[in-house]
Enzyme design. Structure first.
Site, PDB file in Angstrom:
ATOM      1  CD  GLU A 426     -14.370 -49.159 -28.920  1.00  0.00           C
ATOM      2  OE1 GLU A 426     -14.246 -50.217 -28.846  1.00  0.00           O
ATOM      3  OE2 GLU A 426     -13.946 -48.428 -29.499  1.00  0.00           O
TER       4      GLU A 426
HETATM    5  C1  FAD Z   1     -20.988 -41.139 -32.191  1.00  0.00           C
HETATM    6  C2  FAD Z   1     -20.410 -42.347 -32.709  1.00  0.00           C
HETATM    7  C3  FAD Z   1     -19.123 -42.362 -32.701  1.00  0.00           C
HETATM    8  C4  FAD Z   1     -18.614 -43.729 -33.240  1.00  0.00           C
HETATM    9  N1  FAD Z   1     -17.207 -43.836 -33.124  1.00  0.00           N
HETATM   10  C5  FAD Z   1     -16.616 -44.936 -33.713  1.00  0.00           C
HETATM   11  C6  FAD Z   1     -15.280 -45.018 -34.122  1.00  0.00           C
HETATM   12  O1  FAD Z   1     -14.481 -44.024 -33.719  1.00  0.00           O
HETATM   13  N2  FAD Z   1     -14.656 -45.927 -34.795  1.00  0.00           N
HETATM   14  C7  FAD Z   1     -15.344 -46.961 -35.388  1.00  0.00           C
HETATM   15  O2  FAD Z   1     -15.039 -47.824 -36.147  1.00  0.00           O
HETATM   16  N3  FAD Z   1     -16.831 -47.119 -35.180  1.00  0.00           N
HETATM   17  C8  FAD Z   1     -17.296 -46.031 -34.219  1.00  0.00           C
HETATM   18  N4  FAD Z   1     -18.873 -45.890 -34.131  1.00  0.00           N
HETATM   19  C9  FAD Z   1     -19.459 -46.981 -34.708  1.00  0.00           C
HETATM   20  C10 FAD Z   1     -20.161 -47.875 -33.615  1.00  0.00           C
HETATM   21  O3  FAD Z   1     -19.049 -48.716 -32.986  1.00  0.00           O
HETATM   22  C11 FAD Z   1     -21.237 -48.765 -34.191  1.00  0.00           C
HETATM   23  O4  FAD Z   1     -22.180 -47.849 -34.429  1.00  0.00           O
HETATM   24  C12 FAD Z   1     -21.611 -49.871 -33.268  1.00  0.00           C
HETATM   25  O5  FAD Z   1     -20.553 -51.118 -33.098  1.00  0.00           O
HETATM   26  C13 FAD Z   1     -22.874 -50.700 -33.652  1.00  0.00           C
HETATM   27  O6  FAD Z   1     -22.705 -50.968 -35.086  1.00  0.00           O
HETATM   28  P1  FAD Z   1     -23.913 -50.530 -36.144  1.00  0.00           P
HETATM   29  O7  FAD Z   1     -24.257 -49.181 -35.892  1.00  0.00           O
HETATM   30  O8  FAD Z   1     -23.693 -51.055 -37.459  1.00  0.00           O
HETATM   31  O9  FAD Z   1     -25.272 -51.344 -35.609  1.00  0.00           O
HETATM   32  P2  FAD Z   1     -25.368 -52.722 -35.870  1.00  0.00           P
HETATM   33  O10 FAD Z   1     -24.374 -53.673 -35.823  1.00  0.00           O
HETATM   34  O11 FAD Z   1     -26.243 -52.619 -37.284  1.00  0.00           O
HETATM   35  O12 FAD Z   1     -26.592 -53.351 -34.989  1.00  0.00           O
HETATM   36  C14 FAD Z   1     -27.995 -52.893 -34.808  1.00  0.00           C
HETATM   37  C15 FAD Z   1     -28.663 -53.563 -33.577  1.00  0.00           C
HETATM   38  O13 FAD Z   1     -28.265 -55.057 -33.890  1.00  0.00           O
HETATM   39  C16 FAD Z   1     -27.736 -55.559 -32.685  1.00  0.00           C
HETATM   40  N5  FAD Z   1     -27.071 -56.884 -32.876  1.00  0.00           N
HETATM   41  C17 FAD Z   1     -25.979 -56.847 -34.116  1.00  0.00           C
HETATM   42  N6  FAD Z   1     -25.430 -57.855 -33.927  1.00  0.00           N
HETATM   43  C18 FAD Z   1     -25.734 -58.562 -33.163  1.00  0.00           C
HETATM   44  C19 FAD Z   1     -25.409 -59.703 -32.428  1.00  0.00           C
HETATM   45  N7  FAD Z   1     -24.468 -60.527 -33.078  1.00  0.00           N
HETATM   46  N8  FAD Z   1     -26.211 -60.282 -31.445  1.00  0.00           N
HETATM   47  C20 FAD Z   1     -27.067 -59.555 -30.732  1.00  0.00           C
HETATM   48  N9  FAD Z   1     -27.416 -58.299 -31.192  1.00  0.00           N
HETATM   49  C21 FAD Z   1     -26.741 -57.833 -32.374  1.00  0.00           C
HETATM   50  C22 FAD Z   1     -27.062 -54.481 -31.982  1.00  0.00           C
HETATM   51  O14 FAD Z   1     -26.965 -54.796 -30.511  1.00  0.00           O
HETATM   52  C23 FAD Z   1     -28.000 -53.303 -32.352  1.00  0.00           C
HETATM   53  O15 FAD Z   1     -28.990 -53.189 -31.215  1.00  0.00           O
HETATM   54  C24 FAD Z   1     -19.452 -44.761 -33.903  1.00  0.00           C
HETATM   55  C25 FAD Z   1     -20.623 -44.736 -33.871  1.00  0.00           C
HETATM   56  C26 FAD Z   1     -21.331 -43.474 -33.341  1.00  0.00           C
HETATM   57  C27 FAD Z   1     -22.943 -43.493 -33.447  1.00  0.00           C
END
Ligand code: FAD
Length: 579
Positions: A426
């Site tokens: 989220e």
């Molecule tokens: C168990 C689980 C359940 C989930 N459930 C859902 C769901 O139901 N529906 C859904 O759509 N998604 C879901 N997700 C996805 C989840 O919302 C994302 O994993 C999360 O939003 C982070 O995105 P990412 O994994 O691509 O990380 P990335 O966006 O690649 O981020 C990697 C790192 O970079 C940092 N970062 C990225 N952009 C910025 C920025 N602009 N400024 C500062 N720092 C930044 C982040 O804080 C993080 O530390 C789920 C994930 C998991 C693991």
């Protein structure tokens, strides 16, 4: 490994932290009944569900043993509809009561609770933006829990940055859309608990503008729905696999493939971002409450263990042999930290929910906008601060168990594993902090932040007129509020000149603000508790509340000073560090 819902503290918050929101008798009756249900039916599945995990077998997702029966009871008792409109079969209870119920369910079993949590998010989105036909078809089934909801945002190349999403939606002659693409990490994207699943999916139409302005929101049911909500053909959305995870193992996290699936537009094309923010505000708040929940569960277990584990002679020589570890000052420190953090975060969430209720009950658009500004300012605090603190709290729980904490059998380890997802999904803590700084602080030139600071200053004046303890707390609260004001002024000034320097302080600013508002709620609680104590009411609970508020001020609230230095003086060294 039992769990008892902290109803007394929840009711204290409903009555005093967010006063006027709820009928107290009704709220107490509902929460007590729900607390009993969750303790008896849902909590016992927490450890077994973690061990067994969700399974994927021949294209079918299976939840762990006991989940189906428990979910059927959950639906039969109408718990999904607690704070949804009676027009669709719900019970119309205010958000502040819904938040308390959400905490109870998540403390009992976070993996189980994720399914109703996502359904709540889908209900919220459809209530706000669904057409009358969509509402009439889907809402009664979602509000009853007969069908469940999901949020489909994430794609392999689009996580925090939804501008990158690629799922396509092509309009069809009959007004529906054909949805094609891959979504990953979809919580309860497929399962065996309900007969239908309502996916809310972000996608792009062929001529959509680039980036976030070209995102639209679609409803894609697992089974197509005919008249009278009769289930029709299987839609072409399939679960490809489920993830193997650090925590919340009993909840299926799915890769969903949309292969020309039939979808229905929600609201207008290209307005998906606006809808998504409504959906996300509700879901982000709910994830913050998950942080409170897991903190409470970990605290209850650690406290029980600390009372029975004999180890070490007391430093004051009061006993000749080993005593229960709770008698050692440092174990008390850890337990008090867990308790104060959890109570502070619970009060912060109740306060935020109270502002949401106020916005919904507003008599005029101005009054609504006014309340909404505060409510929306508080959402990233609830999500960011409560979840980060839950990681600390559950880790402290492991520490209290010593070596046994590292052994899965005790359950303390599961809480740390489960809590670890909370600052990630989220929107990560950084994304919450960017929202707090950009949308909620800089956009209005710091006006809402200053308004909150002014409210805190009023509480300080009341504390200064109070007892010795109240006066002590007034000093700490005043220091923390000044840290906040100084940081807000700094960020508003620096941002136009050096935006990287401002955003380098975003997470410390969020942690400072969350800590301050939580500490402020405990200070307000102390005033209520002291007045009640003076009237001779409920001495045990009220004295405990005063002690917790005092501990919070002396041990946790003071950390705003560190965050202040990080924001005001730390940007150059952060940006200059060689990585
Ligand atoms: C168990 C689980 C359940 C989930 N459930 C859902 C769901 O139901 N529906 C859904 O759509 N998604 C879901 N997700 C996805 C989840 O919302 C994302 O994993 C999360 O939003 C982070 O995105 P990412 O994994 O691509 O990380 P990335 O966006 O690649 O981020 C990697 C790192 O970079 C940092 N970062 C990225 N952009 C910025 C920025 N602009 N400024 C500062 N720092 C930044 C982040 O804080 C993080 O530390 C789920 C994930 C998991 C693991």
């Amino acid at each position: 490994m039992t769990y008892e819902a902290p109803i007394e503290d929840m009711m204290f918050n409903i009555a005093h932290v967010a006063p006027g929101s709820a009928d107290l008798e009704m709220a107490a009756a509902v929460l007590e009944e729900f607390g009993r249900f969750c303790a008896e039916e849902i909590a016992p599945l927490n450890a077994t569900g973690d061990r067994e995990g969700a399974q994927f077998d021949k294209g079918q997702v299976r939840t762990p043993a006991g989940f189906q029966a428990a979910y059927s009871k959950f639906v039969a008792m109408g718990w999904q509809g607690l704070s949804h409109p009676s027009e669709y079969g719900g019970q119309d209870l205010p958000r502040v009561v819904g938040a308390a119920a959400g905490e109870i369910l998540n403390a009992a079993n976070m993996s189980f609770a994720l399914c109703p949590l996502l359904t709540d998010g889908a209900i919220e989105a459809l209530l706000c933006f669904g057409s009358p036909e969509i509402k009439a078809t889907y809402l009664p089934k979602l509000v009853s829990g007969a069908w469940t909801g999901t949020m489909n945002l994430t794609e392999p190349q689009a996580g925090s940055d939804l501008a990158l999403l690629r799922t396509r939606a092509e309009g069809q002659a009959d007004g529906s859309y054909m949805i094609t693409g891959t979504k990953i990490f979809i919580t309860y994207g497929d399962h065996d608990l309900a007969e239908n699943i309502v996916h809310l999916v972000l996608a792009r139409t062929p001529d959509a503008p680039r980036g976030i302005k070209g995102i639209s929101l679609f409803l894609v049911p697992k089974f197509l729905v005919g008249g009278n909500a009769a289930l029709g053909a299987r839609n072409t959305v399939r679960c490809q696999s489920i993830e193997h995870k650090l925590g919340v193992r009993a909840s299926p996290t799915c890769v969903l493939e949309f292969e020309g699936a039939t979808g229905f537009l929600i609201g207008r094309e290209n307005a998906g971002l606006e809808y998504m923010f409504t959906m996300m505000n509700a879901a982000r708040f709910a994830v913050g409450v998950q942080g409170v929940a897991i903190g409470e569960r970990a605290y209850q277990q650690a406290l029980a263990y600390a009372k029975t584990r004999l180890q070490g002679r007391p430093v004051d020589g009061s006993a000749p042999g080993a005593v229960a570890i709770i008698q050692h000052p440092d174990v008390r420190r850890m337990l008090a930290h867990m308790r104060a953090t959890t109570e502070g975060c619970r009060a912060l969430a109740a306060f935020a929910a109270g502002w949401q209720d106020r916005a919904e009950a507003a008599a005029s658009p101005d009054e609504r906008a006014d309340a909404l500004a505060v409510a929306e300012f508080l959402v990233p605090l609830v999500k960011g601060f409560c979840t980060e603190m839950s990681v600390q709290t559950t880790s402290t729980g492991v520490q209290i168990y010593g070596g046994m904490g590292f052994i899965e059998e005790t359950g303390a380890a599961q809480h740390t594993r489960d809590a670890r997802i909370l600052p990630i999904y989220e929107g990560t803590t950084a994304i919450q902090a960017n929202d707090l700084l950009g949308r909620k602080t800089l956009r209005d030139g710091g006006a809402t932040a200053r308004r909150i600071a002014a409210m805190i200053a009023q509480t300080e004046q009341e504390l200064q007129r109070g007892s010795q303890v109240a006066q002590e707390i007034a000093l700490r609260l005043s220091d923390a509020r000044e840290d906040f004001q100084s940081v807000v002024a700094h960020l508003v000034e620096v941002s136009p000149k050096d935006v990287n320097a401002a955003y380098a302080g975003a997470v410390p600013y969020l942690m400072l603000a969350g800590n301050l508002v939580a500490g402020w709620q405990l200070a307000r609680s102390l005033l209520v508790a002291e007045a009640a104590l003076a009237r001779g009411e409920d001495p045990a609970f009220k004295s405990a509340k005063i002690a917790t508020a005092r501990f919070y001020a002396h041990h946790i609230l003071i950390e705003t000073a560190l965050q202040h230095v990080r924001v005001a003086q730390g940007a150059a060294s952060l940006l200059g560090t060689v990585l």
